[in-house]
Design a protein around this motif. Sequence first.
Motif, PDB file in Angstrom:
ATOM      1  N   VAL A  12       0.818  -1.215   0.000  1.00 34.49           N
ATOM      2  CA  VAL A  12       0.000   0.000   0.000  1.00 34.49           C
ATOM      3  C   VAL A  12       0.855   1.271   0.000  1.00 34.49           C
ATOM      4  O   VAL A  12       0.440   2.296  -0.545  1.00 34.49           O
ATOM      5  CB  VAL A  12      -0.961  -0.030   1.213  1.00 34.49           C
ATOM      6  CG1 VAL A  12      -1.694   1.272   1.381  1.00 34.49           C
ATOM      7  CG2 VAL A  12      -1.935  -1.177   1.080  1.00 34.49           C
ATOM      8  N   PHE A  15       1.362   3.298  -3.308  1.00 35.38           N
ATOM      9  CA  PHE A  15       0.132   3.951  -3.752  1.00 35.38           C
ATOM     10  C   PHE A  15      -0.131   5.218  -2.933  1.00 35.38           C
ATOM     11  O   PHE A  15      -0.536   6.247  -3.476  1.00 35.38           O
ATOM     12  CB  PHE A  15      -1.062   3.011  -3.651  1.00 35.38           C
ATOM     13  CG  PHE A  15      -1.000   1.882  -4.633  1.00 35.38           C
ATOM     14  CD1 PHE A  15      -1.194   2.115  -5.980  1.00 35.38           C
ATOM     15  CD2 PHE A  15      -0.736   0.599  -4.218  1.00 35.38           C
ATOM     16  CE1 PHE A  15      -1.134   1.079  -6.900  1.00 35.38           C
ATOM     17  CE2 PHE A  15      -0.674  -0.443  -5.119  1.00 35.38           C
ATOM     18  CZ  PHE A  15      -0.868  -0.206  -6.460  1.00 35.38           C
ATOM     19  N   ILE A  16       0.107   5.124  -1.638  1.00 35.48           N
ATOM     20  CA  ILE A  16      -0.090   6.297  -0.785  1.00 35.48           C
ATOM     21  C   ILE A  16       0.911   7.385  -1.147  1.00 35.48           C
ATOM     22  O   ILE A  16       0.563   8.564  -1.216  1.00 35.48           O
ATOM     23  CB  ILE A  16       0.025   5.903   0.697  1.00 35.48           C
ATOM     24  CG1 ILE A  16      -1.144   5.020   1.084  1.00 35.48           C
ATOM     25  CG2 ILE A  16       0.070   7.139   1.590  1.00 35.48           C
ATOM     26  CD1 ILE A  16      -1.046   4.430   2.464  1.00 35.48           C
ATOM     27  N   LEU A  19      -0.141   8.627  -4.976  1.00 37.63           N
ATOM     28  CA  LEU A  19      -1.475   9.170  -5.228  1.00 37.63           C
ATOM     29  C   LEU A  19      -2.102   9.863  -4.015  1.00 37.63           C
ATOM     30  O   LEU A  19      -2.681  10.929  -4.149  1.00 37.63           O
ATOM     31  CB  LEU A  19      -2.405   8.053  -5.707  1.00 37.63           C
ATOM     32  CG  LEU A  19      -2.000   7.370  -6.997  1.00 37.63           C
ATOM     33  CD1 LEU A  19      -2.949   6.229  -7.303  1.00 37.63           C
ATOM     34  CD2 LEU A  19      -1.964   8.356  -8.140  1.00 37.63           C
ATOM     35  N   GLY A  20      -1.985   9.250  -2.866  1.00 31.35           N
ATOM     36  CA  GLY A  20      -2.670   9.777  -1.690  1.00 31.35           C
ATOM     37  C   GLY A  20      -2.098  11.056  -1.144  1.00 31.35           C
ATOM     38  O   GLY A  20      -2.828  11.909  -0.625  1.00 31.35           O
ATOM     39  N   ALA A  21      -0.795  11.232  -1.274  1.00 33.66           N
ATOM     40  CA  ALA A  21      -0.155  12.406  -0.683  1.00 33.66           C
ATOM     41  C   ALA A  21      -0.047  13.577  -1.640  1.00 33.66           C
ATOM     42  O   ALA A  21       0.368  14.657  -1.231  1.00 33.66           O
ATOM     43  CB  ALA A  21       1.229  12.019  -0.176  1.00 33.66           C
ATOM     44  N   SER A  45       9.429   8.719  -4.395  1.00 32.69           N
ATOM     45  CA  SER A  45       8.515   7.573  -4.397  1.00 32.69           C
ATOM     46  C   SER A  45       8.888   6.561  -5.478  1.00 32.69           C
ATOM     47  O   SER A  45       8.664   5.363  -5.308  1.00 32.69           O
ATOM     48  CB  SER A  45       7.069   8.033  -4.566  1.00 32.69           C
ATOM     49  OG  SER A  45       6.876   8.630  -5.811  1.00 32.69           O
TER      50      SER A  45
END
Length: 67
Positions: A12, A15-16, A19-21, A45
């Motif tokens: 995970v 992805f964080i 995309l998430g940050a 990343s």
Amino acid sequence: MNKKLIIVILIVLPFILMLGAIPFVNRIEPIILGLPFLHFWLFLSMIITPLCTYIIYRIQKSEGSID
């Protein structure tokens, strides 16, 4: 910590990071190594993602899941 939980976290995490940050790091300042912060974040990343994959591989190999 359970090895399966570590594997899930390592799956995970990229992805964080990518995309998430993005909404939180989408800014120009500070400049790090001559790059705007967003570009440095994405570059970092891209380095961390294969490391996570390698660690997952090593964990699964030590369990005997991979021949």
